[in-house]
Design an enzyme around this catalytic site. Structure first.
Site, PDB file in Angstrom:
ATOM      1  N   SER A 146       0.840  -1.201   0.000  1.00  0.00           N
ATOM      2  CA  SER A 146       0.000   0.000   0.000  1.00  0.00           C
ATOM      3  C   SER A 146       0.868   1.241   0.000  1.00  0.00           C
ATOM      4  CB  SER A 146      -0.887   0.013   1.254  1.00  0.00           C
ATOM      5  OG  SER A 146      -1.576   1.240   1.350  1.00  0.00           O
ATOM      6  N   TYR A 160      -1.745  -0.814  10.404  1.00  0.00           N
ATOM      7  CA  TYR A 160      -1.947  -1.240   9.008  1.00  0.00           C
ATOM      8  C   TYR A 160      -0.759  -0.784   8.160  1.00  0.00           C
ATOM      9  CZ  TYR A 160      -3.844  -1.155   4.244  1.00  0.00           C
ATOM     10  OH  TYR A 160      -4.029  -1.320   2.892  1.00  0.00           O
TER      11      TYR A 160
END
Ligand code: NAD
Length: 255
Positions: A146, A160
């Site tokens: 990401s 995350y």
């Protein structure tokens, strides 16, 4: 567009019942590939994705596993290998934010859940795939990391972001370790990608703030992620590419 060397290749895509994984599965189906569609809580959607793969000209099997469970990851990879008799490509795509929390309020359980889902699953599935790929004298591993791995996340998502940082570093390290077996290891880093349930994980003001900083001034869509996976999967297109993270983010962050 047909990429000739992909036809007939066997691929397992974790988290392919929805979102980016489902779009990639459909894209691979259109290349005539043999696709192991993986789901966990969305098995009806996984069956629909498999039907779409078959309709597009590919083969499909549907597999279920909770990727937070290391043993389940091993069994998932082994079952996919058995179904097709080989595994050419593993896409480690299952993942997610789980829930937002400031670090001072984050529990050990949340840490385990986020890291188990995003980081350990990539380790467990990759480890299980390596013996098959070594025996075949080659393979491709692609993980979905990401933008958050590089910018620390969009707010109250430090765990995350850090777990995706693991995915990016794991990609580079493993690429060096297994290059001698003709196994290429790369990652795709989506930026802000629209999906049906986006508002459940990301509040509108965070999306707006990201879009103001995005040169293309919009979110990406699921299909716009697929090309990066096709490119990295194809020996014809990317045989000398390993240890790389391809950013798909409309220019929001540049290396
Ligand atoms: P998504 O929620 O549609 O996809 C996540 C997939 O992971 C789902 O299919 C889900 O079933 C699967 N999954 C979740 N928990 C699981 C578990 N415990 N066991 C097995 N499978 C599980 O969302 P998406 O946006 O398509 O996400 C796909 C990947 O892309 C994720 O790794 C995500 O972190 C990453 N990503 C998404 C964006 C974005 O903006 N959409 C941005 C950067 C990275």
């Amino acid at each position: 567009m047909k990429i000739d060397d992909l036809a007939g290749k066997a691929v397992l895509i974790t988290g392919s019942s929805t979102g980016i994984g489902a779009a990639v599965a459909r894209g691979f189906g259109a290349q005539g590939m043999r696709v192991a569609v993986h789901g966990n809580s969305n098995m009806e959607q996984a069956e629909q994705v498999a039907a779409d793969v078959r309709a597009a000209g590919g083969e499909a099997v549907v597999l279920r596993a909770d990727v937070r469970d290391a043993t389940a990851c091993t069994e998932l990879v082994e079952t996919a290998c058995k179904a097709f008799g080989r595994l050419d490509i593993l896409i480690n795509n299952a993942g997610g934010l789980v829930r937002r929390s400031p670090i001072r309020d984050a529990s050990d359980d949340l840490f385990d859940e986020v890291v188990g889902l995003n980081a350990r699953s990539v380790f467990s599935c990759s480890r299980a795939a390596l013996p098959f790929m070594e025996r075949q004298n080659g393979g491709v591993i692609i993980s979905t990391t990401s933008l958050a791995a590089r910018n620390g996340g969009g707010g109250r998502s430090v765990l995350y972001a850090a777990s995706k940082g693991f995915v990016s570093s794991f990609t580079r390290g493993l690429a060096k370790e297994v290059a001698r077996f003709n196994i290429r290891v790369n990652a795709v880093a989506p930026g802000v990608i629209d999906k049906p349930d986006k508002s459940a994980s990301t509040p509108a003001h965070q999306i707006d703030a990201a879009l103001r900083m995005t040169p293309m001034r919009r979110q990406g869509n699921l299909e716009e992620c697929v090309g990066a996976y096709l490119y990295l999967s194809s020996h014809a297109l990317s045989s000398f590419v390993t240890g790389q993270v391809i950013e798909v983010n409309g220019g929001l962050l540049m290396p």
